[in-house]
Design a protein around this motif. Structure first.
Motif: not given
Length: 534
Positions: A353-360, A399-412
């Motif tokens: 039951n892993p998280y999927w850390n979305v690659p940059p 948050i969208l800006g932080r995602l674009r800059s790489g300061a935040a990430r997305v996981r499933q």
């Protein structure tokens, strides 16, 4: 004649008998050996190193070989010379190029008259040919490598020491077996290579395009060439047969070539039928070459994935070469954009039951556009933003800006729609490649399965988890319980497991079946350019 002038002129070896070689090197050996000056060999070694700077490795092995014997002649016994020639005669059986080692034979064939300088040159050339052959057998003619995430160095193959030992005991006949890879597949590929060379010598039957849109037995006139070709390739027995046998033979051919086995001679099947047998010989030679690139694998369990066949085998090697315990389809990286790299990894843990850390790269090139257009996109896909250790599904401009800059990430989050399925197999590497399950089950039915972003999706993750964890006491029930929806569970392996991600377009089975596959990543084409380079 000087000691090196004969290097620039060579006679065709087919005009020379081994007996002549023995006479020319060894009959005068006693007289030459007494007069031979070690300085002559030193000078020859320096001259050859200067003439062929691209083969520095070979020159270094040759220099070490003679240094260890005080720069004295090596080939004093006629039996050793004969054994060396027999050894070099086997080059073609390994898919190597006999011409690479012919210079020694040509040079020695020109000797005569007890010329000490010429005899010294011939001695060096024969040593050079044998040493290069041994290194080619062990490491490959093109000296390719397979990347490994395991930092343990492989024990160095010392061709010079091996030849010294063999000459001391007059045991050259056993050198070949000590140099080649110890994989069962290697010997099977050799057998296939000999068989396909013989087939190629008989010629090829072209299958006309007119047969392409029909079933194999639809028209006897159109199927005559197809029948002959399938007989040539061993998929159909020679002699009279009905249309049903022809269709069955075509299906066998399609299965052996990674094609949809529908019994119809469509465009892809027609193209595979018309590949000249000399090209199949070359594929087999390249398969042998790639096996020579691999390091020795431990005599224990191993997972092997061959990218062109989109297949995984789990093998228990405790008792030497063994049949696979598991054999399953996989999905690999897209050929044009995200090909899966060839390397050897070490599996160290299994995540249920892993998280999927979305690659940059996926976040940047694919996901951000969806999130920017649809603020509810993450929630609907069971995803979340991770920022400073906290997770949220609410996305605003900041948050969208932080995602674009790489300061935040997305996981499933874990769940039935998670891109990794219920299991992730972790083999740490700088390329972020791992094995995992998938909810997209229908893709495994395709003949060509390069759909991923680089990681490898396995059809039966439960069976693979059982194989990986069996020595830690896990059975099918324990795996099923761990895979049931719930929280993430990480299981570290007590004994890390080698994972070989390999690339070969030719495979020989234990029953003699030979499979040829499309060069999906173009790596055979790249190897061909290196192989044919001067």
């Amino acid at each position: 004649m000087t000691g090196t002038s004969w290097l620039s002129r060579a006679l065709p070896w087919r005009a020379v008998r081994h007996g002549a070689l023995l006479l020319l090197i060894c009959v005068g050996g006693g007289a030459v050996a007494q007069e031979q000056d070690p300085g002559q060999i030193r000078a020859l070694l320096a001259d050859q190193a200067a003439q062929a700077p691209a083969r520095r490795e070979d020159a270094a092995v040759l220099a070490r070989f003679y240094a260890e014997r005080g720069y004295r002649l090596a080939w004093r016994a006629s039996a050793d010379v004969q054994a060396a020639l027999a050894l070099l005669d086997g080059a073609a059986d390994h898919g190597l190029e006999p011409a690479d080692y012919a210079a020694a034979r040509d040079a020695v064939a020109r000797l005569g008259g007890g010329d000490a300088s010429a005899a010294t040159g011939a001695d060096v050339m024969l040593s050079r040919a044998v040493l290069r052959y041994l290194v080619d057998l062990h490491a490959g003619r093109t000296r390719g490598t397979v990347l490994s995430s395991d930092a343990r160095p492989e024990q160095r193959f010392d061709a010079a020491a091996l030849l010294q030992e063999a000459l001391a005991g007059h045991g050259l006949a056993g050198l070949e077996a000590r140099a080649v890879p110890h994989f069962g597949l290697y010997g099977r590929l050799q057998d296939a290579l000999r068989r396909y060379r013989a087939m190629a010598a008989q010629g090829d039957t072209a299958v006309p395009a007119s047969v392409a849109p029909r079933t194999a037995g639809a028209d006897a006139r159109d199927s005559a060439a197809l029948r002959r070709r399938l007989v040539e390739l061993g998929d159909l027995a020679d002699g009279p047969g009905d249309d049903g046998q022809l269709v069955a033979a075509l299906r066998r051919f399609q299965q052996r070539h990674g094609l949809g086995a529908d019994g119809i001679a469509g465009r892809a099947t027609l193209a595979a039928l018309n590949v000249p047998l000399r090209e199949r010989v070359r594929q087999l030679a390249f398969a042998l070459e790639r096996l020579r690139w691999l390091p020795a694998l431990p005599e224990r369990r191993v997972v092997v994935i061959n990218l062109p066949s989109y297949r995984l085998w789990a093998v228990d090697r405790h008792a030497g070469e063994a049949r696979p315990v598991l054999d399953m389809p996989v999905i690999v990286g897209k050929a044009l954009r995200t090909p899966t790299p060839v390397f050897i990894g070490t599996m160290r843990q299994v995540e249920f039951n892993p998280y999927w850390n979305v690659p940059p790269s996926i976040l940047r090139n694919e996901l951000l556009a969806h999130v920017a257009r649809d603020p509810d996109y993450l929630r609907r896909n069971n995803m979340e933003v991770v920022l400073a250790g906290a997770a949220t599904q609410d996305v605003d401009a900041a948050i969208l800006g932080r995602l674009r800059s790489g300061a935040a990430r997305v996981r499933q989050r874990p769940g039935p729609d998670n891109a990794l399925g219920a299991v992730k197999f972790v083999l740490p590497n700088s390329m972020n490649i791992y094995l995992h399950g998938t909810p997209a089950r229908a893709l495994f039915e395709r003949a060509r399965r390069d759909f991923s972003h680089g990681c490898i999706r396995v059809q039966d993750p439960a069976a693979l988890a059982g194989f990986v964890l069996v020595e830690q006491g896990w059975d099918a029930a324990a795996v099923a319980q761990a895979m049931a929806p719930g929280t993430t569970r990480v299981v570290r392996l007590q004994a890390p497991l080698p994972v070989v991600i390999f690339y070969t377009t030719a495979i020989a089975e234990a029953d003699g079946t030979v499979t040829f596959l499309a060069d999906v990543y173009g790596l055979d084409a790249a190897l061909a350019r290196r192989w044919d380079a001067p």
